[in-house]
Each structure stands twice: as C-alpha cells, then as structure tokens.
Design a protein around this motif. Sequence first.
Motif, mmCIF file in Angstrom:
data_model
loop_
_atom_site.group_PDB
_atom_site.id
_atom_site.type_symbol
_atom_site.label_atom_id
_atom_site.label_comp_id
_atom_site.label_asym_id
_atom_site.label_seq_id
_atom_site.Cartn_x
_atom_site.Cartn_y
_atom_site.Cartn_z
ATOM 1 N N THR A 87 0.851 -1.187 0.000
ATOM 2 C CA THR A 87 0.000 0.000 0.000
ATOM 3 C C THR A 87 0.888 1.238 0.000
ATOM 4 O OG1 THR A 87 -0.160 -0.031 2.416
ATOM 5 C CG2 THR A 87 -1.945 -1.076 1.193
ATOM 6 N N LEU A 88 0.382 2.252 -0.646
ATOM 7 C CA LEU A 88 1.028 3.556 -0.654
ATOM 8 C C LEU A 88 -0.094 4.547 -0.434
ATOM 9 C CD1 LEU A 88 3.597 5.212 -1.063
ATOM 10 C CD2 LEU A 88 3.083 5.272 -3.502
ATOM 11 N N GLY A 89 -0.174 5.098 0.758
ATOM 12 C CA GLY A 89 -1.314 5.938 1.110
ATOM 13 C C GLY A 89 -2.557 5.074 1.160
ATOM 14 N N ASP A 90 -3.555 5.422 0.375
ATOM 15 C CA ASP A 90 -4.788 4.636 0.356
ATOM 16 C C ASP A 90 -4.883 3.748 -0.888
ATOM 17 O OD1 ASP A 90 -5.063 6.689 -1.431
ATOM 18 O OD2 ASP A 90 -7.131 7.183 -0.883
ATOM 19 N N ARG A 91 -3.781 3.618 -1.626
ATOM 20 C CA ARG A 91 -3.790 2.811 -2.847
ATOM 21 C C ARG A 91 -3.029 1.505 -2.661
ATOM 22 N NH1 ARG A 91 -2.018 6.702 -7.678
ATOM 23 N NH2 ARG A 91 -0.137 6.718 -6.450
ATOM 24 N N THR A 92 -3.525 0.457 -3.302
ATOM 25 C CA THR A 92 -2.819 -0.813 -3.346
ATOM 26 C C THR A 92 -1.781 -0.729 -4.451
ATOM 27 O OG1 THR A 92 -4.755 -2.032 -2.594
ATOM 28 C CG2 THR A 92 -3.081 -3.294 -3.758
ATOM 29 N N THR A 93 -0.584 -1.212 -4.170
ATOM 30 C CA THR A 93 0.474 -1.240 -5.170
ATOM 31 C C THR A 93 0.825 -2.692 -5.475
ATOM 32 O OG1 THR A 93 2.226 -1.167 -3.506
ATOM 33 C CG2 THR A 93 1.453 0.941 -4.382
ATOM 34 N N ILE A 94 1.277 -2.934 -6.693
ATOM 35 C CA ILE A 94 1.760 -4.258 -7.083
ATOM 36 C C ILE A 94 3.097 -4.054 -7.785
ATOM 37 C CG2 ILE A 94 1.331 -6.355 -8.408
ATOM 38 C CD1 ILE A 94 -1.647 -5.727 -8.304
ATOM 39 N N THR A 95 4.113 -4.751 -7.306
ATOM 40 C CA THR A 95 5.434 -4.699 -7.915
ATOM 41 C C THR A 95 5.740 -6.071 -8.498
ATOM 42 O OG1 THR A 95 6.175 -3.042 -6.318
ATOM 43 C CG2 THR A 95 7.888 -4.233 -7.525
ATOM 44 N N PHE A 96 6.043 -6.103 -9.788
ATOM 45 C CA PHE A 96 6.385 -7.335 -10.488
ATOM 46 C C PHE A 96 7.905 -7.399 -10.638
ATOM 47 C CE2 PHE A 96 2.118 -6.266 -12.018
ATOM 48 C CZ PHE A 96 1.452 -7.451 -11.745
ATOM 49 N N ASN A 97 8.501 -8.479 -10.156
ATOM 50 C CA ASN A 97 9.939 -8.704 -10.273
ATOM 51 C C ASN A 97 10.152 -9.865 -11.240
ATOM 52 O OD1 ASN A 97 10.877 -6.795 -8.168
ATOM 53 N ND2 ASN A 97 9.632 -8.107 -6.869
ATOM 54 N N PHE A 98 10.835 -9.602 -12.350
ATOM 55 C CA PHE A 98 10.968 -10.572 -13.426
ATOM 56 C C PHE A 98 12.193 -11.462 -13.252
ATOM 57 C CE2 PHE A 98 8.264 -7.296 -15.055
ATOM 58 C CZ PHE A 98 7.329 -7.984 -15.801
ATOM 59 N N VAL A 99 12.051 -12.726 -13.638
ATOM 60 C CA VAL A 99 13.159 -13.672 -13.614
ATOM 61 C C VAL A 99 14.204 -13.251 -14.635
ATOM 62 C CG1 VAL A 99 13.809 -16.084 -14.078
ATOM 63 C CG2 VAL A 99 11.728 -15.589 -12.789
ATOM 64 N N THR A 100 13.756 -12.801 -15.802
ATOM 65 C CA THR A 100 14.630 -12.324 -16.868
ATOM 66 C C THR A 100 14.567 -10.799 -16.869
ATOM 67 O OG1 THR A 100 13.962 -14.259 -18.129
ATOM 68 C CG2 THR A 100 15.169 -12.570 -19.321
ATOM 69 N N PRO A 101 15.509 -10.120 -16.193
ATOM 70 C CA PRO A 101 15.390 -8.672 -16.019
ATOM 71 C C PRO A 101 15.589 -7.837 -17.277
ATOM 72 C CG PRO A 101 17.410 -9.473 -15.016
ATOM 73 C CD PRO A 101 16.667 -10.668 -15.499
#
Length: 142
Positions: A87-101
Amino acid sequence: MNNTPMKQLFIFALISFFAFSCDFNDEPDPLNTAEQWKLAGYSIPFSKTPGIVAVQDSAYVYTLFATGEFTKKVGNNELKGTFEKGTLGDRTTITFNFVTPKNLLIHSCFQGREQYFIDVTGQMIGTWDTCDGTKLFFRKGN
C-alpha cells in the motif's frame, strides 16, 4: 455371556472411522485463486490526441498466483517472476519482479521490475509514463 471383546472391537472400529475421516491439514490448498488482469487501454504521453485508447480483446494478460508468482503474456510471449502487493497511502500497489530482467516486454522505468497501482475504480494502472513510456490500464477478470 461375555461381550467385552465385541465392545472393544466396536469402539476400536468407531475410533478408526473418525481418525481416518478427519482432515488434519490446517492449511488446505487454495482453490483456483489466480487473479487475472487484462489490458483495457493505454495512453501515450505527449500525444497529439490525448486520452485513453480502449482495447477490447487483449492478448496482454498478467496472471497472479496465490504462491506470489505471476506470468505476463503478451501475445505468444511469456515472462515469469514474483510479485508483491503493498500500500502507498490509500492505494494498493503491485510490484512485479521478473526472472529475466532484460527483456523488451518489461514496461518500466526500472530494469527487471514493473510497478502498478490499483485506483479507486479498481483498475490496475502502470507507472511507465513517469519516464515517457506508455501509460497502461488493466481490468480485472478472467
């Protein structure tokens, strides 16, 4: 007539029945808990025709699994990795971390990682536009 062995056998059978019929798994396997996000539209920064271009039948899909893993499909191409919700403030955040950067299908200002947030309408919105990329909008659904 002594029926004690019969009673013992009956009690043993009853206990065995209940013991083998119970599920001792405290954490059962989740059912189909995959969450899909399909491209709904995009906007191009500094475009002569500002606004969102709607997409109807998208082949651009993120599938998030309960294991913390995801797949990103763009047409016939697929990338994999892990994701984190926050969460950042009142928003949900999603961070995608890739196997192949290092891949051209990663739409981000950062190598090997994409960041999105969920707005008040429930859309997942990309942050690639902060470094002059295309702003991507996704809708949840299967």
